[in-house]
Design a protein around this motif. Structure first.
Motif, PDB file in Angstrom:
ATOM      1  N   TYR A   1     -50.073  55.224  21.319  1.00 45.52           N
ATOM      2  CA  TYR A   1     -51.025  54.655  22.505  1.00 45.52           C
ATOM      3  C   TYR A   1     -51.680  53.504  22.445  1.00 45.52           C
ATOM      4  O   TYR A   1     -51.770  52.862  23.218  1.00 45.52           O
ATOM      5  N   GLN A   2     -51.918  53.182  21.166  1.00 42.18           N
ATOM      6  CA  GLN A   2     -52.570  51.779  21.029  1.00 42.18           C
ATOM      7  C   GLN A   2     -51.653  50.505  21.210  1.00 42.18           C
ATOM      8  O   GLN A   2     -52.018  49.570  21.258  1.00 42.18           O
ATOM      9  N   TYR A   3     -50.199  50.754  21.276  1.00 45.31           N
ATOM     10  CA  TYR A   3     -49.297  49.836  21.655  1.00 45.31           C
ATOM     11  C   TYR A   3     -49.002  49.671  23.028  1.00 45.31           C
ATOM     12  O   TYR A   3     -47.940  48.968  23.454  1.00 45.31           O
ATOM     13  N   THR A   4     -49.804  50.448  23.930  1.00 43.51           N
ATOM     14  CA  THR A   4     -49.652  50.382  25.418  1.00 43.51           C
ATOM     15  C   THR A   4     -49.763  48.967  25.881  1.00 43.51           C
ATOM     16  O   THR A   4     -51.001  48.532  25.172  1.00 43.51           O
TER      17      THR A   4
ATOM     18  N   CYS B   1     -43.942  48.736  19.875  1.00 42.17           N
ATOM     19  CA  CYS B   1     -43.993  50.190  20.057  1.00 42.17           C
ATOM     20  C   CYS B   1     -43.019  51.230  19.366  1.00 42.17           C
ATOM     21  O   CYS B   1     -43.353  51.966  18.654  1.00 42.17           O
ATOM     22  N   LEU B   2     -41.879  50.570  19.338  1.00 44.41           N
ATOM     23  CA  LEU B   2     -40.740  51.213  18.747  1.00 44.41           C
ATOM     24  C   LEU B   2     -40.637  51.007  17.130  1.00 44.41           C
ATOM     25  O   LEU B   2     -39.835  51.526  16.560  1.00 44.41           O
ATOM     26  N   LYS B   3     -41.349  50.234  16.544  1.00 39.08           N
ATOM     27  CA  LYS B   3     -41.458  50.019  15.257  1.00 39.08           C
ATOM     28  C   LYS B   3     -41.740  51.428  14.600  1.00 39.08           C
ATOM     29  O   LYS B   3     -41.467  51.727  13.341  1.00 39.08           O
ATOM     30  N   ASN B   4     -42.889  52.468  15.151  1.00 40.46           N
ATOM     31  CA  ASN B   4     -42.873  53.682  14.821  1.00 40.46           C
ATOM     32  C   ASN B   4     -41.816  54.731  15.588  1.00 40.46           C
ATOM     33  O   ASN B   4     -41.889  54.689  16.907  1.00 40.46           O
ATOM     34  N   VAL B   5     -40.882  55.270  14.908  1.00 41.86           N
ATOM     35  CA  VAL B   5     -40.036  56.150  15.435  1.00 41.86           C
ATOM     36  C   VAL B   5     -40.429  57.294  16.190  1.00 41.86           C
ATOM     37  O   VAL B   5     -39.644  57.997  16.949  1.00 41.86           O
TER      38      VAL B   5
ATOM     39  N   TRP C   1     -36.254  54.521  23.249  1.00 36.81           N
ATOM     40  CA  TRP C   1     -36.546  55.082  21.858  1.00 36.81           C
ATOM     41  C   TRP C   1     -35.541  54.559  20.871  1.00 36.81           C
ATOM     42  O   TRP C   1     -34.404  54.698  21.011  1.00 36.81           O
ATOM     43  N   GLY C   2     -36.070  54.010  19.669  1.00 40.02           N
ATOM     44  CA  GLY C   2     -35.132  53.735  18.856  1.00 40.02           C
ATOM     45  C   GLY C   2     -34.812  52.111  18.904  1.00 40.02           C
ATOM     46  O   GLY C   2     -35.205  51.476  18.147  1.00 40.02           O
ATOM     47  N   LEU C   3     -34.343  51.780  20.159  1.00 37.67           N
ATOM     48  CA  LEU C   3     -33.823  50.421  20.453  1.00 37.67           C
ATOM     49  C   LEU C   3     -34.345  50.108  21.789  1.00 37.67           C
ATOM     50  O   LEU C   3     -34.343  50.997  22.622  1.00 37.67           O
TER      51      LEU C   3
END
Length: 135
Positions: free
Chosen positions: A3-6, A13-17, A50-52
């Motif tokens: 949620y911190q990447y909103t 955001c998607l750096k975290n899988v 998600w992912g990409l």
């Protein structure tokens, strides 16, 4: 925590899988792992990433369906080909099958009937020749 990447970028955001980016609302959230697809209340499929960042779930589902269907069709065709080859090899090894045997019996019966008719016609012709003295 996703949620911190909103309201930041999709890439961050998607750096975290475990995170899911919703492009329409620009929200970054935890991927709902209990469900295969994110619910529409959480984010629409065409907006979910998600992912990409450049692949949305809608396109992913369509692409995977096409690939899966193609694989199933190829497997089906391969199975049919293998079965046909096996059947052909069995026929060569075991000899003719029941249909071929039945057809051979039918041909033999027809040949015998034709020979009988031929002999009958020959005897009739012989009789006619004898009757009119052309022997």
């Amino acid at each position: 925590n996703c949620y911190q990447y909103t309201n930041r970028s999709c890439e961050e955001c998607l750096k975290n899988v475990t995170c899911l980016w919703c492009a329409s609302s620009r929200k970054c959230m935890e991927y709902p792992v209990r469900r295969v697809l994110p619910p529409a209340a959480l984010c629409e499929l065409r907006s979910a990433r998600w992912g990409l960042c450049w692949v949305n779930f809608e396109a992913l589902i369509i692409a995977m369906s096409v690939v899966g269907g193609t694989i199933l069709m190829v497997l089906g065709v391969c199975c049919c080909c293998c079965c046909c080859k096996t059947r052909t090899k069995k026929q060569v090894l075991e000899g003719p099958d029941k249909d071929e045997e039945r057809a051979a019996r039918e041909r033999e019966k027809r040949r015998v009937r034709q020979e009988e008719r031929r002999a009958e016609m020959k005897s009739r012709h012989e009789e006619i020749r004898r009757k009119y003295g052309r022997v």
